[in-house]
Design a protein around this motif. Sequence first.
Motif, PDB file in Angstrom:
ATOM      1  N   MET A 296       0.791  -1.229   0.000  1.00 20.90           N
ATOM      2  CA  MET A 296       0.000   0.000   0.000  1.00 20.90           C
ATOM      3  C   MET A 296       0.825   1.282   0.000  1.00 20.90           C
ATOM      4  SD  MET A 296      -2.562  -1.839  -0.317  1.00 20.90           S
ATOM      5  CE  MET A 296      -3.806  -0.586  -0.629  1.00 20.90           C
ATOM      6  N   LEU A 297       2.039   1.230  -0.554  1.00 27.06           N
ATOM      7  CA  LEU A 297       2.827   2.442  -0.802  1.00 27.06           C
ATOM      8  C   LEU A 297       2.927   2.739  -2.294  1.00 27.06           C
ATOM      9  CD1 LEU A 297       5.782   2.310   1.770  1.00 27.06           C
ATOM     10  CD2 LEU A 297       3.785   3.808   1.787  1.00 27.06           C
ATOM     11  N   GLY A 298       2.198   1.972  -3.102  1.00 26.03           N
ATOM     12  CA  GLY A 298       2.236   2.174  -4.539  1.00 26.03           C
ATOM     13  C   GLY A 298       2.731   0.946  -5.272  1.00 26.03           C
ATOM     14  N   ASP A 299       2.575   0.961  -6.597  1.00 25.52           N
ATOM     15  CA  ASP A 299       2.940  -0.198  -7.412  1.00 25.52           C
ATOM     16  C   ASP A 299       4.407  -0.586  -7.280  1.00 25.52           C
ATOM     17  OD1 ASP A 299       0.417  -0.568  -8.360  1.00 25.52           O
ATOM     18  OD2 ASP A 299       0.867  -0.052 -10.446  1.00 25.52           O
ATOM     19  N   ASP A 300       5.290   0.382  -7.180  1.00 28.96           N
ATOM     20  CA  ASP A 300       6.725   0.106  -7.295  1.00 28.96           C
ATOM     21  C   ASP A 300       7.495   0.409  -6.018  1.00 28.96           C
ATOM     22  OD1 ASP A 300       6.412  -0.749  -9.949  1.00 28.96           O
ATOM     23  OD2 ASP A 300       6.465   1.311 -10.669  1.00 28.96           O
ATOM     24  N   LEU A 301       6.852   0.180  -4.890  1.00 29.83           N
ATOM     25  CA  LEU A 301       7.503   0.441  -3.606  1.00 29.83           C
ATOM     26  C   LEU A 301       6.877  -0.422  -2.521  1.00 29.83           C
ATOM     27  CD1 LEU A 301       9.709   2.624  -2.872  1.00 29.83           C
ATOM     28  CD2 LEU A 301       7.859   3.843  -1.744  1.00 29.83           C
ATOM     29  N   PRO A 302       7.701  -0.880  -1.562  1.00 31.89           N
ATOM     30  CA  PRO A 302       9.149  -0.987  -1.653  1.00 31.89           C
ATOM     31  C   PRO A 302       9.558  -2.324  -2.267  1.00 31.89           C
ATOM     32  CG  PRO A 302       8.457  -1.575   0.554  1.00 31.89           C
ATOM     33  CD  PRO A 302       7.195  -1.248  -0.231  1.00 31.89           C
ATOM     34  N   PRO A 303      10.792  -2.469  -2.708  1.00 30.19           N
ATOM     35  CA  PRO A 303      11.212  -3.744  -3.289  1.00 30.19           C
ATOM     36  C   PRO A 303      11.128  -4.893  -2.290  1.00 30.19           C
ATOM     37  CG  PRO A 303      12.784  -2.010  -3.808  1.00 30.19           C
ATOM     38  CD  PRO A 303      11.855  -1.455  -2.769  1.00 30.19           C
ATOM     39  N   ASP A 304      10.746  -6.059  -2.776  1.00 28.90           N
ATOM     40  CA  ASP A 304      10.996  -7.291  -2.042  1.00 28.90           C
ATOM     41  C   ASP A 304      12.487  -7.581  -2.164  1.00 28.90           C
ATOM     42  OD1 ASP A 304       8.285  -7.582  -1.454  1.00 28.90           O
ATOM     43  OD2 ASP A 304       7.905  -8.761  -3.254  1.00 28.90           O
ATOM     44  N   TYR A 305      12.976  -8.597  -1.459  1.00 29.53           N
ATOM     45  CA  TYR A 305      14.418  -8.818  -1.546  1.00 29.53           C
ATOM     46  C   TYR A 305      14.843 -10.214  -1.113  1.00 29.53           C
ATOM     47  CZ  TYR A 305      14.270  -7.360   3.463  1.00 29.53           C
ATOM     48  OH  TYR A 305      13.988  -7.216   4.806  1.00 29.53           O
ATOM     49  N   ALA A 306      16.077 -10.551  -1.502  1.00 27.94           N
ATOM     50  CA  ALA A 306      16.796 -11.732  -1.023  1.00 27.94           C
ATOM     51  C   ALA A 306      18.038 -11.224  -0.315  1.00 27.94           C
ATOM     52  CB  ALA A 306      17.185 -12.646  -2.192  1.00 27.94           C
ATOM     53  N   THR A 307      18.387 -11.853   0.806  1.00 22.07           N
ATOM     54  CA  THR A 307      19.502 -11.302   1.571  1.00 22.07           C
ATOM     55  C   THR A 307      20.156 -12.308   2.502  1.00 22.07           C
ATOM     56  OG1 THR A 307      20.171  -9.392   2.899  1.00 22.07           O
ATOM     57  CG2 THR A 307      18.139 -10.505   3.557  1.00 22.07           C
ATOM     58  N   ARG A 308      21.425 -12.078   2.761  1.00 19.84           N
ATOM     59  CA  ARG A 308      22.057 -12.686   3.931  1.00 19.84           C
ATOM     60  C   ARG A 308      21.403 -12.078   5.157  1.00 19.84           C
ATOM     61  NH1 ARG A 308      27.879 -10.454   3.064  1.00 19.84           N
ATOM     62  NH2 ARG A 308      26.621  -8.845   2.027  1.00 19.84           N
ATOM     63  N   VAL A 309      21.143 -12.893   6.138  1.00 20.83           N
ATOM     64  CA  VAL A 309      20.614 -12.374   7.396  1.00 20.83           C
ATOM     65  C   VAL A 309      21.775 -12.336   8.386  1.00 20.83           C
ATOM     66  CG1 VAL A 309      18.872 -12.602   9.191  1.00 20.83           C
ATOM     67  CG2 VAL A 309      18.378 -13.391   6.871  1.00 20.83           C
ATOM     68  N   LYS A 310      22.199 -11.121   8.690  1.00 15.58           N
ATOM     69  CA  LYS A 310      23.362 -10.958   9.547  1.00 15.58           C
ATOM     70  C   LYS A 310      22.949 -10.950  11.015  1.00 15.58           C
ATOM     71  CE  LYS A 310      25.629  -8.134   5.998  1.00 15.58           C
ATOM     72  NZ  LYS A 310      26.211  -6.809   5.666  1.00 15.58           N
ATOM     73  N   PRO A 311      23.722 -11.605  11.868  1.00 17.72           N
ATOM     74  CA  PRO A 311      23.348 -11.647  13.286  1.00 17.72           C
ATOM     75  C   PRO A 311      23.303 -10.251  13.886  1.00 17.72           C
ATOM     76  CG  PRO A 311      25.591 -12.476  12.943  1.00 17.72           C
ATOM     77  CD  PRO A 311      24.978 -12.326  11.603  1.00 17.72           C
ATOM     78  N   GLY A 312      22.207  -9.958  14.587  1.00 16.41           N
ATOM     79  CA  GLY A 312      22.051  -8.669  15.241  1.00 16.41           C
ATOM     80  C   GLY A 312      21.595  -7.553  14.327  1.00 16.41           C
ATOM     81  N   ALA A 313      21.350  -7.855  13.050  1.00 17.22           N
ATOM     82  CA  ALA A 313      20.996  -6.809  12.089  1.00 17.22           C
ATOM     83  C   ALA A 313      19.520  -6.437  12.200  1.00 17.22           C
ATOM     84  CB  ALA A 313      21.318  -7.261  10.674  1.00 17.22           C
ATOM     85  N   PHE A 314      19.211  -5.240  11.709  1.00 21.04           N
ATOM     86  CA  PHE A 314      17.834  -4.735  11.638  1.00 21.04           C
ATOM     87  C   PHE A 314      17.576  -4.307  10.200  1.00 21.04           C
ATOM     88  CE2 PHE A 314      15.178  -0.763  11.923  1.00 21.04           C
ATOM     89  CZ  PHE A 314      13.972  -1.414  12.110  1.00 21.04           C
ATOM     90  N   TYR A 315      16.503  -4.848   9.595  1.00 21.77           N
ATOM     91  CA  TYR A 315      16.232  -4.640   8.169  1.00 21.77           C
ATOM     92  C   TYR A 315      15.119  -3.627   7.892  1.00 21.77           C
ATOM     93  CZ  TYR A 315      19.626  -8.235   7.261  1.00 21.77           C
ATOM     94  OH  TYR A 315      20.809  -8.927   7.194  1.00 21.77           O
ATOM     95  N   GLY A 316      14.627  -2.944   8.923  1.00 21.07           N
ATOM     96  CA  GLY A 316      13.794  -1.773   8.678  1.00 21.07           C
ATOM     97  C   GLY A 316      12.346  -1.845   9.076  1.00 21.07           C
ATOM     98  N   TRP A 317      11.705  -2.996   8.908  1.00 26.07           N
ATOM     99  CA  TRP A 317      10.260  -3.063   9.146  1.00 26.07           C
ATOM    100  C   TRP A 317       9.945  -2.765  10.606  1.00 26.07           C
ATOM    101  CZ3 TRP A 317       6.624  -5.322  12.158  1.00 26.07           C
ATOM    102  CH2 TRP A 317       5.293  -5.259  11.708  1.00 26.07           C
ATOM    103  N   PRO A 318       8.895  -1.972  10.921  1.00 25.92           N
ATOM    104  CA  PRO A 318       7.996  -1.281  10.001  1.00 25.92           C
ATOM    105  C   PRO A 318       8.373   0.177   9.733  1.00 25.92           C
ATOM    106  CG  PRO A 318       7.090  -1.147  12.191  1.00 25.92           C
ATOM    107  CD  PRO A 318       8.410  -1.889  12.319  1.00 25.92           C
ATOM    108  N   TRP A 319       9.429   0.677  10.382  1.00 21.16           N
ATOM    109  CA  TRP A 319       9.693   2.117  10.351  1.00 21.16           C
ATOM    110  C   TRP A 319      10.415   2.566   9.085  1.00 21.16           C
ATOM    111  CZ3 TRP A 319      10.823  -0.923  14.744  1.00 21.16           C
ATOM    112  CH2 TRP A 319       9.909  -0.777  15.794  1.00 21.16           C
ATOM    113  N   TYR A 320      11.268   1.704   8.546  1.00 23.22           N
ATOM    114  CA  TYR A 320      12.103   2.070   7.398  1.00 23.22           C
ATOM    115  C   TYR A 320      12.118   0.926   6.387  1.00 23.22           C
ATOM    116  CZ  TYR A 320      13.859   5.801  10.422  1.00 23.22           C
ATOM    117  OH  TYR A 320      13.948   6.907  11.245  1.00 23.22           O
TER     118      TYR A 320
END
Length: 452
Positions: A296-320
């Motif tokens: 619900m931010l529009g057709d082209d936002l935000p990208p889905d993704y594939a990623t390494r999950v790094k220990p202790g990392a924060f990937y943004g949801w829901p704020w960024y």
Amino acid sequence: MRAPVATMLLGAGAVALLASAASTSENDSLRVGLAAYSDWKADAPGAWRKIAPGDLPAPLASEPRAERSQIAPRPDGAAPKALDGFSVETFAAGLSGPRVLRFAPNGDLFVAESNSGRIRAFHLQNGTLKPAQSEIFAGGLDRPYGIAFHPPGPDPQYVYVGTVSNVLRFPYRKGDLKASAAAEIVVGSLPKSETGHWTRDIAFSADGKTLYVAVGSKSNVADGHSRPSSAEVAALEAKNGVGAGSGPEFERAALLAFDPDGSNRRVYANGLRNCSGLTLRPKTDEVWCVVNERDMLGDDLPPDYATRVKPGAFYGWPWYYIGRNEDPRHAGERPDLGERVTIPDVLLQPHSAPLGVAFYEGDQFPAEYKGDAFVALHGSWNRAKRTGYKVVRLKFKDGRPTGEYQDFLTGFVLDDAHVWGRPVGVAVAPDGSLLVSEDANGTIYRVFQAAR
């Protein structure tokens, strides 16, 4: 006594659906920036795309839409389209919502039929990728999803299964197609709700000492949830890491970790809205998954993704999302997190809904495929023009993703409203071919290199 293969499977007298047609080649030009955003009509085996963090449009640059696809029966003679040099055949049909695919070390295939609450096991014909026997390994489960064998190696003793609220394990001996005893609850009290993401994917570290469990968010963007005080945030993050969820989102949108017996519960990483397809990159301890981002931010936002999950990392949801891009629905709520967001490795077209990922280490495909990864895209529901509904190949170089990805298997969409296939799981078979599950019409396909 083991039952013969059910009539729903591809038997000796059945005709395999073969497809090697493709409209583009391995050397198709790379689409970058705005050109990488398209719909199913532009999909074709061989097409390359790359989306960079700087390619993102502004929030609400297009009007949010809710356009759910309608599932149609597979048309007579229809089959997925693969790259030139590859063919596709039906491995099994008539299944009930097949999702995660996992091969046991002896070559038997285990499938989560989530819709029917069961795990199915296939024993294969000697020297082939043809199913010879099929059994329900375990049934009566609450939407089973993730499957993992423990300990890692040639002789596992257990099959672990991730369900909505628990991780279970069944005793296992090589060749078992039916569980020999009732399940033991290894991890109880996983976050459960009547709404939100229900998939619980699981994987083990290479040494078998850590069990990873992915738990998706309860909500789309945590709208309406009260924000903890600064003191509460500090206490929560001291225990559960940067960006830890609270209230209804406690231990959600996260990757959890446990010892194999379910003890030593901890949060491995946060801010992953719906991490699925858990796997390790071969010969490493890198944990990888694919993530469905918010809507619900529009057709082209935000990208889905594939990623390494790094220990202790924060990937943004829901704020960024994708770095310090702030979700306008949470503007100003957590300025302390803006510089602490980990940018994922490979950005995929928004609303593609990736669910499965598998690294290719086989010998059947061309040498340049080794070390690359395949991702199954389940398909969009809130985009004006449909996207996803295909399998793509992520390009790696020297063990690192380049950010480029290629259409590998397409052809599941009939028109702007109807689809006949929704890819979910991907797994590399012992012979080096690729298996792909799709849960719209309950089929598993095998992609193999065509005879020359």
